[in-house]
Design a protein around this motif. Structure first.
Motif, PDB file in Angstrom:
ATOM      1  N   THR A 305      48.501  32.777 -26.508  1.00 17.61           N
ATOM      2  CA  THR A 305      48.404  31.346 -26.188  1.00 17.61           C
ATOM      3  C   THR A 305      47.070  30.942 -25.562  1.00 17.61           C
ATOM      4  O   THR A 305      46.858  29.752 -25.324  1.00 17.61           O
ATOM      5  N   VAL A 596      54.859  25.045 -30.839  1.00 13.93           N
ATOM      6  CA  VAL A 596      54.642  24.588 -29.462  1.00 13.93           C
ATOM      7  C   VAL A 596      55.620  23.478 -29.121  1.00 13.93           C
ATOM      8  O   VAL A 596      56.169  23.428 -28.005  1.00 13.93           O
ATOM      9  N   ARG A 597      55.878  22.591 -30.085  1.00 13.65           N
ATOM     10  CA  ARG A 597      56.792  21.473 -29.855  1.00 13.65           C
ATOM     11  C   ARG A 597      58.243  21.942 -29.766  1.00 13.65           C
ATOM     12  O   ARG A 597      58.994  21.520 -28.887  1.00 13.65           O
ATOM     13  N   LYS A 600      58.728  24.606 -26.594  1.00 14.85           N
ATOM     14  CA  LYS A 600      57.811  24.203 -25.534  1.00 14.85           C
ATOM     15  C   LYS A 600      58.006  24.983 -24.233  1.00 14.85           C
ATOM     16  O   LYS A 600      57.028  25.441 -23.636  1.00 14.85           O
ATOM     17  N   PRO A 601      59.241  25.172 -23.741  1.00 18.20           N
ATOM     18  CA  PRO A 601      59.389  25.925 -22.480  1.00 18.20           C
ATOM     19  C   PRO A 601      58.827  27.348 -22.569  1.00 18.20           C
ATOM     20  O   PRO A 601      58.185  27.824 -21.627  1.00 18.20           O
ATOM     21  N   HIS A 603      56.505  28.382 -24.690  1.00 19.62           N
ATOM     22  CA  HIS A 603      55.051  28.289 -24.807  1.00 19.62           C
ATOM     23  C   HIS A 603      54.413  28.024 -23.445  1.00 19.62           C
ATOM     24  O   HIS A 603      53.386  28.621 -23.106  1.00 19.62           O
ATOM     25  N   VAL A 604      55.011  27.152 -22.667  1.00 22.10           N
ATOM     26  CA  VAL A 604      54.478  26.864 -21.328  1.00 22.10           C
ATOM     27  C   VAL A 604      54.516  28.123 -20.469  1.00 22.10           C
ATOM     28  O   VAL A 604      53.571  28.419 -19.729  1.00 22.10           O
ATOM     29  N   TYR A 607      51.697  30.327 -21.824  1.00 18.46           N
ATOM     30  CA  TYR A 607      50.380  29.726 -21.590  1.00 18.46           C
ATOM     31  C   TYR A 607      50.022  29.723 -20.114  1.00 18.46           C
ATOM     32  O   TYR A 607      48.856  29.927 -19.745  1.00 18.46           O
TER      33      TYR A 607
END
Length: 695
Positions: A305, A596-597, A600-601, A603-604, A607
């Motif tokens: 990421t 990512v959409r 999202k959790p 990916h966050v 990242y």
């Protein structure tokens, strides 16, 4: 005599550049530092053939360091097989970095200081790997920490570089506390800090316990865990890894030197060096394996990421170190060292290749602002491609041999944690290949995303930078195939205990050794026939007594006999990862945004690096600051200063204010004060002499 220069030549370069660099100029500093490390590299290669291939380890005395009563520590250079292999890696990579720095740091105003720091770092690492006792190892360990602090914060005018250097220094001090306690524990258990004395007595101490606060603990397990804490800090394993990505604030050659072959591999070397002790502490080995497996997985998730090209490679380093540690945890010490060697070549290649990209892109490091430049810097593109193939474990590049050997050894351990490590390694393998090709595609392919001014100035790096890249590319291509035999076999001396054998068991020992030698010979023949045609070195030439493995823990030998799917799966995962990288970033570029959409959790989480920095900031940084402020305001200012200097001075002022009221200027006031004073004096004299008795 010349063998000493394999260690001390970089020190001479550092002293000359550091003391005379300002007077004699940058060119002088560059010549002496580069010459010193090149000489050390050439002598290290010579030692490889004499010590490793010739099976003739040596100990070179330097001086008596500490002599206090019965306690004596000599300063000696332990040049056995394990140390010389590390010396070759350190000196060869450092030589490439030194030469590369001549071009990369060409416009920097402090070239002499930079080259001096590089040589100091190299010397400290060499002192670490050639140490013959724990105190000498600790000296090199701390020297590496100091030099890394100086190099990471080299551009001290940048606040981010200052913060990164302090973070690296402080986080490593946490691990170094464990190492310090480990040194003390070794002395308590063995009565010595000399390696030979510790290793020879390890089997005899295998059942020893010690009591602490009423609880009994296995002595060798505690010792190994303390040493491992030091390794966790230096080798950026999960928990003490947060300094590693921030260290990218240093110049790119620093990233290559610290994160490829030197500082971060010190922990791997430490555990391998203490294999005679770890072999008798199975619980400690299990902890090492689990830490390594989780580190490999977590670092790979973060690497997918990130957008800073150097940070992606940094998390790749952390992940590959995880592989090395879970290899150590299943007693595959030679496999871990094999991956250490191959990783040094392709990771240094990737870091220096990234530096070449940054150099071409006018110091831009964000991959989102790159793209479409492979035709403009074709040599850099090719070597980065080679390094990525080696990192992804694609046949027949260097990483293929070492990474697969680690995974096969983990499976061959037949332990639950070994199998857990295998599957974590498989998951990390597909993610590694994915983010490697994410980096390749985003950096070199697609439409250019940089502004016209940057694109107009893109050019290939000068030869002083490309020649070291070519040398490292050769290592990334061929080191795995050439060295596979030496690292994957079972050396004759491996598995034989250091302790002497009693007379009663000599006959049984001879029968057992004969049978073991036959088995080892059969394994060698099978491995040699399976890789026939490759330029392999004789496996029996490596390590000798520098690594110890109990027969029942010999997972490297067992790795050659695991199921076929265990051997093939890592390669399949690497190919799948590359395919997914091309698919997501070249052919269907809408895929990353979709994931990512939708996720999202997750990916966050990846990242934001699993929120380790935020958690540490809340738990340690803010609480420490709050505690410090409370102790400062309530303790120091209110209590200590209030009752101490501030309180006394305040009392003096009040007394002075009272007496100042008598300074009115009227004579009768002064006469009154004199009468009161005289009366008090007479009363005190009368009381003191007994003339006046209040009782």
């Amino acid at each position: 005599m010349i063998d000493y220069f394999a260690v001390f030549a970089p020190l001479i370069g550092f002293l000359l550049a550091g003391l005379l660099g300002k007077k004699l100029g940058d060119t002088f500093s560059q010549i002496v530092t580069v010459a010193g490390v090149l000489l050390a590299a050439m002598i290290s290669v010579k030692l490889f053939f004499s010590v490793v291939m010739g099976m003739s380890p040596q100990v070179l005395p330097v001086m008596t360091w500490i002599s206090s009563g019965d306690f004596e520590v000599a300063w000696t250079l332990r040049m056995d097989q394990l140390a010389v292999i590390m010396m070759c890696v350190v000196n060869i990579v450092s030589a490439c970095v030194h030469v590369y720095s001549l071009g990369y740091m060409h416009h920097d105003e402090a070239k002499s200081r930079f080259m001096a720091y590089l040589s100091l770092f190299t010397f400290a690492m060499l002192m670490l790997v050639t140490s013959d006792n724990l105190l000498q190892l600790f000296f090199g360990w701390e020297g590496v920490g100091l030099a890394s602090y100086l190099l990471i914060g080299f551009w001290y005018h940048k606040p981010s570089a200052n913060a990164a250097s302090m973070k690296a220094f402080i986080v490593n001090r946490v691990g170094d506390l464990g190492l310090t306690l480990g040194v003390m524990a070794a002395f308590v258990i063995f009565g010595s800090v000399q390696f030979d004395a510790i290793f020879d007595a390890a089997a005899g101490k295998s059942t020893e316990m010690f009591t602490f606060f009423g609880y009994e603990f296995h002595a060798l397990t505690c010792l190994c865990l303390l040493l491992f804490v030091g390794a966790v800090g230096k080798s950026a394993q999960l928990g003490l890894h947060t300094w590693l990505p921030d260290a990218m604030e240093g110049p790119t050659p620093v990233s290559a030197l610290i994160h490829a072959a030197t500082m971060v591999t010190a922990g791997v070397f430490l555990v391998a060096r203490f294999s005679p002790v770890f072999e008798y502490a199975p619980d400690a080995l299990m902890v090492v394996c689990l830490f390594g497996a989780v580190t490999a997985f977590v670092a790979a998730t973060i690497g997918m990421t990130q957008f800073d090209i150097k940070r992606v490679i940094a998390y790749s380093t952390m992940s590959q170190l995880g592989y090395m540690f879970f290899a150590l945890g299943v007693s595959a010490y030679s496999a871990a060292m094999f991956h250490l060697v191959t990783h040094a070549f392709f990771k240094a290649l990737l870091f220096l290749g990234a530096g070449s990209v940054i150099h071409a892109m006018s110091d831009e490091q964000d991959m989102r602002k790159m793209g479409g430049i492979w035709k403009m810097i074709p040599f850099t593109y090719v070597v980065m491609f080679i390094g990525s193939l080696a990192l992804a474990g694609i046949p027949f590049f260097a990483g293929y041999y070492s990474k697969d050997l680690i995974l096969e050894a983990a499976w061959a351990s037949n332990s639950w944690y070994g199998h857990f490590a295998y599957w974590m390694g498989i998951a990390a393998a597909i993610m590694t290949a994915f983010y490697s090709w994410r980096l390749i595609v985003m950096t070199f392919h697609g439409k250019p995303r940089a502004d016209h001014h940057v694109m107009d100035h893109i050019h290939e790096s000068p030869p002083v930078m490309t020649v070291p890249l070519a040398v490292l590319a050769v290592g990334a291509l061929f080191s795995g195939a050439i060295l596979y035999g030496g690292f994957s076999g079972v050396p004759h001396e491996l598995g034989k205990p250091h302790q002497s054998v009693s007379v009663e068991s000599e006959v049984t020992e001879e029968v057992e050794v004969a049978t073991e030698d036959q088995i080892e010979h059969q394994v060698r023949e099978e491995v040699m026939s399976s890789v026939e045609g490759l330029p392999l070195l004789d496996k029996a030439a490596f390590f000798g007594k520098s690594i110890f493995v109990k027969h029942e823990n010999d997972t490297v030998a067992g790795a050659h006999h695991v199921e076929e799917w265990v051997k093939i799966l890592p390669t399949i995962m690497g190919v799948v990862g590359i395919f997914l990288g091309y698919l997501a970033y070249m052919f269907v570029p809408s895929i990353p945004a979709f994931f990512v959409r939708v996720f999202k959790p997750i990916h966050v989480l990846f990242y934001r690096k699993w929120f380790f920095d935020e958690i540490y900031d809340a738990l340690f940084v803010k609480t420490t600051l709050a505690l410090g402020k409370g102790l400062w305001v309530g303790g120091d200012k209110a209590l200590i200063d209030g009752l101490g200097p501030d309180g006394i001075s305040a009392l003096s002022r009040k007394v002075g204010q009272i007496f100042s009221k008598f300074q009115s200027g009227f004579v009768y006031h002064y006469a009154f004060v004199m009468m009161i004073g005289l009366l008090a004096l007479v009363t005190w004299i009368a009381y003191a002499t007994g003339m006046l008795n209040f009782s």
